[in-house]
Design an enzyme around this catalytic site. Sequence first.
Site, short mmCIF file in Angstrom:
data_model
loop_
_atom_site.label_atom_id
_atom_site.label_comp_id
_atom_site.label_asym_id
_atom_site.label_seq_id
_atom_site.Cartn_x
_atom_site.Cartn_y
_atom_site.Cartn_z
N CYS A 49 -20.32 -55.60 -35.99
CA CYS A 49 -22.05 -56.41 -36.83
C CYS A 49 -22.60 -55.86 -36.88
O CYS A 49 -24.10 -55.86 -37.70
CB CYS A 49 -21.94 -57.92 -37.09
SG CYS A 49 -21.87 -58.32 -35.23
N HIS A 109 -23.13 -62.84 -35.04
CA HIS A 109 -22.83 -61.54 -35.85
C HIS A 109 -24.72 -61.86 -36.59
O HIS A 109 -25.58 -62.75 -36.69
CB HIS A 109 -21.89 -62.69 -37.01
CG HIS A 109 -22.61 -62.40 -38.62
ND1 HIS A 109 -21.51 -61.17 -38.06
CD2 HIS A 109 -22.81 -62.29 -39.55
CE1 HIS A 109 -22.03 -60.28 -39.83
NE2 HIS A 109 -22.64 -61.26 -40.86
N ASN A 117 -24.83 -59.15 -46.34
CA ASN A 117 -24.31 -59.31 -44.80
C ASN A 117 -22.68 -58.69 -45.09
O ASN A 117 -21.89 -57.94 -45.94
CB ASN A 117 -23.31 -60.43 -45.70
CG ASN A 117 -23.02 -61.48 -44.25
OD1 ASN A 117 -22.77 -60.65 -43.41
ND2 ASN A 117 -22.86 -62.27 -43.71
#
EC number: 3.4.19.12
Length: 222
Positions: free
Chosen positions: A14, A104, A119
């Site tokens: 991420c 994240h 995202n």
Amino acid sequence: MESIFHEKQEGSLCAQHCLNNLLQGEYFSPVELSSIAHQLDEEERMRMAEGGVTSEDYRTFLQVISNALKVWGLELILFNSPEYQRLRIDPINERSFICNYKEHWFTVRKLGKQWFNLNSLLTGPELISDTYLALFLAQLQQEGYSIFVVKGDLPDCEADQLLQMIRVQQMHRPKLIGEELAQLKEQRVHKTDLERVLEANDGSGMLDEDEEDLQRALALSR
């Protein structure tokens, strides 16, 4: 919104997705970020402890992202901090944010004259209206996210140039990747049930009205 670069989640990359979605291109790979991580010395890591953050992984990730952005003359300022909040800057006047919760990280960025949630857990970019942006960030804060303002001039990108001239509309919000997979699986199960009913009638030469409806539905699903 095809011109918008959007890396979807792959494994636990991420931080890479967050940076590449911010810069709108394949600027960083796991190898490059790993190299930056190895360059960190203890003094740099200890500086992060001043903010009262206790997670070693969090400090390391944040420092890796900060060092990666320095290459582009960009720096991070904690949006949640009292110092920044006292400036009373309207989020709309910023250009981008990096958001973090636990492990994240993701980017919220202005492209052209519109804001997008990039995202990597979403199936695509999510359009955020100007009026909703402040509420969106406040909601993230309430959920425990750390939010950073990205300061500096971001590199030019095709999406930004294109969206300076046009405004996009989004009829359907992107789903979370897991939700989309679950929905597809449910559709496959439903389709299989329809096929079983039809196969049970093979050779009979007769279909009642309900079964004919099922057959039409199956044809449409194909």
